[in-house]
Design an enzyme around this catalytic site. Sequence first.
Site, PDB file in Angstrom:
ATOM      1  N   HIS A 268       0.837  -1.209   0.000  1.00 37.66           N
ATOM      2  CA  HIS A 268       0.000   0.000   0.000  1.00 37.66           C
ATOM      3  C   HIS A 268       0.872   1.259   0.000  1.00 37.66           C
ATOM      4  CE1 HIS A 268      -3.330  -2.666   0.464  1.00 37.66           C
ATOM      5  NE2 HIS A 268      -3.038  -2.983   1.708  1.00 37.66           N
ATOM      6  N   ASP A 319      -5.146  -8.382  -3.086  1.00 36.78           N
ATOM      7  CA  ASP A 319      -5.405  -8.105  -1.676  1.00 36.78           C
ATOM      8  C   ASP A 319      -6.650  -8.826  -1.165  1.00 36.78           C
ATOM      9  OD1 ASP A 319      -5.376  -7.053   0.869  1.00 36.78           O
ATOM     10  OD2 ASP A 319      -5.326  -4.972   0.258  1.00 36.78           O
TER      11      ASP A 319
END
Length: 453
Positions: A268, A319
Amino acid sequence: MAIFAKRALLSTGWANNLRVEIEGGRIAALHAETSAQTDDVSVDTLLPALANLHSHAFQRAMAGMTEYRMAGRDSFWTWRDLMYRFTTHLTPDQIQKIASLVYMEMQEAGYASVGEFHYLHHQPDGSPYDRLAELSDRIMAAAVETRIGLTHLPVLYSYAGVGKKPLETGQARFGNDVDRFCMLVDQAKDALGNLPEDCRVGIAPHSLRATCSGDLARVLATHGEGPVHIHIAEQPKEVSEVMAGLGARPVEWLLDNVHVDANWCLIHATHMTEDETQAMAASGAVAGLCPVTEANLGDGPFNGPTFLNAGGSFGVGSDSNVLISLTEELRTLEYSQRLRDLARNVMVVGEGSVGQTLYCGAAKGGAQALGRDAGVIAKGKLADLIAIDCQNPALCALTSEQLFDGLVFSAKDEVVTDVWSAGRHQVRGGRHVARDQIVSNYQRTMADLLAKL
């Protein structure tokens, strides 16, 4: 075995009428301007396949269950509470069947490998299974069934927040101290003997919230070489918590206190200053971007232009697996930058194809993040390959120079015809070779699971 492609992108550029010979999972020879032989697999256009560098496979079973707005303001943190409650019902067999579906869907979307950021370790009450690595074994069994290239990343998750806050009830299945975590990693490494030779085990300190500086130092000292992945700076609340507890922003603290290098993948890294962004690029670490999930959870956009201009490496992952789509990840990455900057064609340095920058950059960065000798089509590299149909209406009008822009911005994953994971030909004619059994197993698993929710 050999593949014959009408067109292929090599590390040196486009080649026509190319034969790719594969031995032991690697590219043994490349012959351009030739013709197909009798037993060759013939395809239209051959490209290096991407690695899906960040996955929580079990969350695929939640897709569509968290999009109903509740009273108050929904956020990443309210989503996380729902996820915690969901995990209390999952059995080892269900986890395996879900992961098999996820890995099959990844391969059909064009991914040849996956980094499984695995933090579901124990029984619902937090007690370990008789074999500590039971759930890691289940992830590996799913990789064996689908034959995807796996980099397994057991997660160190010890605390609920900075300052060694005790784990919450919903985190009981995640928790390990350093000693037990190292035992788990050793068991997972021992189990690699049951997987193809290209598979790997790395480690994943979950975040600066879920570990502490001393534990992080101990784990890194025992790990040696290999992939290290960490969640970092995903949410403003996370940044504030780390600043309050450690006296610096997450990326700033990590780079100042740990030797971060090309073995690292910072997942991220959404909320960074310009200085942090440039320093992260200079470290050689890969930015692990998950644009679809980051949009779904309201995380915010990555600081892409600064990172690229500083020479940073990046890859993409699915994810939460709310949607598994290679093309959607890449286009969402670019579109997030356009929406923020009110501009077009942002993710490219200078002039050039945005689609090719995104695709080839993610191919190289993803391979680096997973410790795979892949990411380009060249002699000696792992045969992580994808074939696409350029006669598809989304691509048929495009030149070679426009192909990646069409693939990223105009095509769906249906253009993928074939995928090889280290030479294992698992997707043929757009379908995984074990699709029917995997889907049937998943449907039965979900019926059983939903009956208990």
